[in-house]
Design a protein around this motif. Structure first.
Motif, PDB file in Angstrom:
ATOM      1  N   ASP A 284      -8.644   5.616 -35.390  1.00 57.58           N
ATOM      2  CA  ASP A 284      -8.947   6.505 -34.156  1.00 57.58           C
ATOM      3  C   ASP A 284      -8.341   7.826 -34.224  1.00 57.58           C
ATOM      4  O   ASP A 284      -8.581   8.427 -33.415  1.00 57.58           O
ATOM      5  CB  ASP A 284      -8.628   5.574 -32.810  1.00 57.58           C
ATOM      6  CG  ASP A 284      -7.216   5.263 -32.667  1.00 57.58           C
ATOM      7  OD1 ASP A 284      -6.522   5.474 -33.814  1.00 57.58           O
ATOM      8  OD2 ASP A 284      -6.620   5.085 -31.727  1.00 57.58           O
ATOM      9  N   ILE A 285      -7.506   8.120 -35.215  1.00 56.40           N
ATOM     10  CA  ILE A 285      -6.948   9.229 -35.138  1.00 56.40           C
ATOM     11  C   ILE A 285      -7.585  10.266 -36.143  1.00 56.40           C
ATOM     12  O   ILE A 285      -8.081   9.960 -37.092  1.00 56.40           O
ATOM     13  CB  ILE A 285      -5.517   9.543 -35.907  1.00 56.40           C
ATOM     14  CG1 ILE A 285      -4.405   8.426 -34.820  1.00 56.40           C
ATOM     15  CG2 ILE A 285      -4.988  10.789 -35.828  1.00 56.40           C
ATOM     16  CD1 ILE A 285      -3.321   8.340 -35.234  1.00 56.40           C
ATOM     17  N   VAL A 298      -2.108  21.139 -39.205  1.00 58.59           N
ATOM     18  CA  VAL A 298      -2.497  19.747 -39.147  1.00 58.59           C
ATOM     19  C   VAL A 298      -2.960  19.833 -37.719  1.00 58.59           C
ATOM     20  O   VAL A 298      -2.046  19.572 -36.854  1.00 58.59           O
ATOM     21  CB  VAL A 298      -1.686  18.863 -39.670  1.00 58.59           C
ATOM     22  CG1 VAL A 298      -2.161  17.337 -39.397  1.00 58.59           C
ATOM     23  CG2 VAL A 298      -1.429  19.062 -41.173  1.00 58.59           C
ATOM     24  N   ARG A 299      -4.063  19.351 -37.421  1.00 55.61           N
ATOM     25  CA  ARG A 299      -4.513  18.973 -35.866  1.00 55.61           C
ATOM     26  C   ARG A 299      -4.914  17.513 -35.949  1.00 55.61           C
ATOM     27  O   ARG A 299      -5.667  17.110 -36.559  1.00 55.61           O
ATOM     28  CB  ARG A 299      -5.511  19.932 -35.556  1.00 55.61           C
ATOM     29  CG  ARG A 299      -5.241  21.442 -35.274  1.00 55.61           C
ATOM     30  CD  ARG A 299      -6.175  22.070 -34.615  1.00 55.61           C
ATOM     31  NE  ARG A 299      -5.930  23.603 -34.633  1.00 55.61           N
ATOM     32  CZ  ARG A 299      -6.035  24.408 -35.612  1.00 55.61           C
ATOM     33  NH1 ARG A 299      -6.449  24.158 -36.891  1.00 55.61           N
ATOM     34  NH2 ARG A 299      -5.574  25.849 -35.371  1.00 55.61           N
ATOM     35  N   LEU A 300      -4.143  16.844 -34.783  1.00 53.89           N
ATOM     36  CA  LEU A 300      -4.660  15.418 -34.722  1.00 53.89           C
ATOM     37  C   LEU A 300      -5.037  15.243 -33.311  1.00 53.89           C
ATOM     38  O   LEU A 300      -4.694  15.917 -32.289  1.00 53.89           O
ATOM     39  CB  LEU A 300      -3.319  14.667 -34.892  1.00 53.89           C
ATOM     40  CG  LEU A 300      -2.160  14.657 -35.884  1.00 53.89           C
ATOM     41  CD1 LEU A 300      -0.862  14.304 -35.920  1.00 53.89           C
ATOM     42  CD2 LEU A 300      -3.052  14.534 -37.224  1.00 53.89           C
ATOM     43  N   HIS A 301      -5.820  14.369 -33.134  1.00 50.72           N
ATOM     44  CA  HIS A 301      -6.455  13.920 -31.776  1.00 50.72           C
ATOM     45  C   HIS A 301      -7.125  12.557 -31.766  1.00 50.72           C
ATOM     46  O   HIS A 301      -7.540  12.082 -32.816  1.00 50.72           O
ATOM     47  CB  HIS A 301      -7.188  14.776 -31.079  1.00 50.72           C
ATOM     48  CG  HIS A 301      -8.710  14.795 -31.403  1.00 50.72           C
ATOM     49  ND1 HIS A 301      -9.838  14.074 -31.010  1.00 50.72           N
ATOM     50  CD2 HIS A 301      -9.261  15.704 -32.474  1.00 50.72           C
ATOM     51  CE1 HIS A 301     -10.804  14.258 -31.613  1.00 50.72           C
ATOM     52  NE2 HIS A 301     -10.599  15.275 -32.438  1.00 50.72           N
ATOM     53  N   ASP A 302      -7.190  11.963 -30.539  1.00 48.92           N
ATOM     54  CA  ASP A 302      -7.707  10.470 -30.734  1.00 48.92           C
ATOM     55  C   ASP A 302      -8.970  10.349 -29.899  1.00 48.92           C
ATOM     56  O   ASP A 302      -9.494   9.299 -29.735  1.00 48.92           O
ATOM     57  CB  ASP A 302      -6.651   9.352 -29.906  1.00 48.92           C
ATOM     58  CG  ASP A 302      -6.365   9.782 -28.479  1.00 48.92           C
ATOM     59  OD1 ASP A 302      -6.863  10.787 -27.819  1.00 48.92           O
ATOM     60  OD2 ASP A 302      -5.637   8.875 -27.654  1.00 48.92           O
ATOM     61  N   VAL A 332       1.149   9.277 -37.670  1.00 48.32           N
ATOM     62  CA  VAL A 332       0.594   9.708 -38.804  1.00 48.32           C
ATOM     63  C   VAL A 332       1.600   9.671 -39.947  1.00 48.32           C
ATOM     64  O   VAL A 332       1.192   9.417 -41.404  1.00 48.32           O
ATOM     65  CB  VAL A 332       0.263  11.193 -38.639  1.00 48.32           C
ATOM     66  CG1 VAL A 332      -0.321  11.735 -40.082  1.00 48.32           C
ATOM     67  CG2 VAL A 332      -1.208  11.363 -38.036  1.00 48.32           C
ATOM     68  N   GLU A 333       2.814   9.926 -39.643  1.00 51.65           N
ATOM     69  CA  GLU A 333       3.764   9.757 -40.530  1.00 51.65           C
ATOM     70  C   GLU A 333       3.935   8.284 -41.009  1.00 51.65           C
ATOM     71  O   GLU A 333       4.204   7.946 -42.141  1.00 51.65           O
ATOM     72  CB  GLU A 333       5.413  10.112 -40.052  1.00 51.65           C
ATOM     73  CG  GLU A 333       5.346  11.860 -39.465  1.00 51.65           C
ATOM     74  CD  GLU A 333       6.821  12.351 -39.241  1.00 51.65           C
ATOM     75  OE1 GLU A 333       7.441  12.661 -40.256  1.00 51.65           O
ATOM     76  OE2 GLU A 333       7.150  12.217 -38.305  1.00 51.65           O
ATOM     77  N   ALA A 334       4.210   7.365 -40.084  1.00 49.61           N
ATOM     78  CA  ALA A 334       4.177   5.985 -40.636  1.00 49.61           C
ATOM     79  C   ALA A 334       3.166   5.712 -41.428  1.00 49.61           C
ATOM     80  O   ALA A 334       3.267   4.915 -42.310  1.00 49.61           O
ATOM     81  CB  ALA A 334       4.048   5.101 -39.342  1.00 49.61           C
ATOM     82  N   GLY A 335       1.756   6.154 -41.354  1.00 49.87           N
ATOM     83  CA  GLY A 335       0.521   5.902 -42.010  1.00 49.87           C
ATOM     84  C   GLY A 335       0.955   6.510 -43.450  1.00 49.87           C
ATOM     85  O   GLY A 335       0.528   5.874 -44.598  1.00 49.87           O
TER      86      GLY A 335
END
Length: 373
Positions: A284-285, A298-302, A332-335
């Motif tokens: 979903d990210i 880096v742009r992130l959204h859900d 995202v770091e965990a991924g």
């Protein structure tokens, strides 16, 4: 003038395909795309293009023939938008590179019975019919207007395709079993009806979600289908799918709620391998990247309410500003860390298995089970 422009653009497309070696193993695909099933014969008189600011605007063949021709043959990695609904693209002539890759993955042979879900303008159905033969292709389109127009174009081209109006998720059971099934819209979950309507040993090719195309082979007992990721591809979702809000809508005009620093290098997100791994582990990210004067952004959204903008400067320091309930940078770091511990698998190391009750993506082998942190 349009005929001259069309021929110029078709020659440029042929040269671009040759330079990239598309498609690698299916000469018939190249011949069909460039010669026997011309793309412009399936383009409606009105196409659409982004105005660079805030809306899609029409480009009509009668008024702007050269611009229209440029959109039809914009390049191997460019689609041509053929329909707008509620301000957003809802149908298109897909980019040639992805069409070629998907047809190559389909391993279509003369005489195969084929089901296509998502007729659109009819071009892909025409390509299928040119290979499989008269009366061998069934195509289903949810939009009655698109279905009627596609059937008219296919008939005018002398191609015998059985076009129906219906929900592609349900397939077309009256013509089953099929040797091959191909979807021209993105499916997050594979409908079990597709597998039921494909014979054992048959192949199903479809775009998965927002990134990647997958080719599944139906098992001998018909109780499952499994296969590998075959390439990148971004397709529109099935009609009626909630696409959520975009980054700008979620971020809004308010101030960030917090600042965070990253301990993980985000540069791998600019390549397809890590990006696909994150697509699997954190579906979903939504992730976009851009190199600019400030460094890597880096742009992130859900798609709902959480967002983050992370910038890595020349010193390698990454600082993010975030809003919303979720801490997307941490996720995202965990991924990325999990992807690294798994040996940084490439896009093509991933595959999918589907049964009547489950669907999961794996890395390396199906026996490894679902890929997850």
């Amino acid at each position: 003038m349009t005929l001259v422009r069309l021929e110029e653009r078709r020659r440029a497309l042929a040269e671009a395909m040759d330079a990239k070696g598309w498609p690698a193993d299916s000469e018939w695909v190249r011949r069909a795309i460039l010669d026997t099933v011309p793309r412009h014969h399936y383009a409606p008189d009105r196409l659409w293009t982004w105005n660079g600011r805030d809306a899609y605007v029409p480009v009509d063949l009668g008024r702007e023939p050269d611009t229209w021709a440029d959109l039809v043959y914009a390049g191997p990695n460019d689609s041509a938008i053929t329909q707008i609904l509620d301000g957003l693209p809802s149908s298109s002539l897909s980019c040639v590179s992805v069409v070629a890759d998907m047809l190559d993955s389909l391993e279509l042979q003369p005489g195969h019975r084929v089901l296509e879900v998502g007729t659109g303008a009819g071009w892909n159905a025409g390509l299928l019919a040119a290979r499989a033969g008269a009366g061998q292709v069934t195509s289903v389109e949810v939009d009655p207007g698109l279905a009627t127009a596609a059937e008219r174009r296919l008939t005018a081209a002398g191609l015998d395709v059985d076009v129906h109006t219906g929900d592609g998720q349900a397939g077309w059971p009256a013509g089953a079993p099929y040797d091959r099934l191909i979807a021209t819209y993105a499916a997050q979950r594979v409908p079990w009806t597709w597998i039921e309507q494909t014979r054992p040993g048959g192949i199903i090719v479809f775009p998965w979600g927002r990134l990647g195309t997958i080719a599944l082979t139906v098992a001998d007992d018909g109780k499952s289908a499994t296969g590998w990721v075959h390439g990148l591809g971004m397709f529109m979702p099935s009609r009626g799918t909630d696409q959520g809000s975009d980054f700008g809508q979620i971020q809004g005009d308010g101030e960030p709620e917090r600042e965070a620093k990253a301990d993980t290098d985000l540069e791998p997100l600019t390549g397809p391998d890590a990006l696909f791994a994150l697509r699997v582990s954190h579906p979903d990210i939504r992730i976009t990247t851009e190199h600019g004067e400030r460094g890597l952004t880096v742009r992130l959204h859900d798609g709902i309410s959480s967002w983050a903008t992370a910038v890595t400067d020349a010193s390698g320091t990454t600082v993010a500003h975030e809003g919303g309930r979720r801490r997307l940078l941490t996720e995202v770091e965990a991924g990325l860390q999990h992807w690294g511990t798994q040996g940084s698998p490439s896009l093509f190391d991933f595959g999918m298995t589907v049964t009547s009750g489950t669907q999961y993506v794996w890395s390396g082998t199906a026996e490894a089970g679902p890929y997850r942190p």
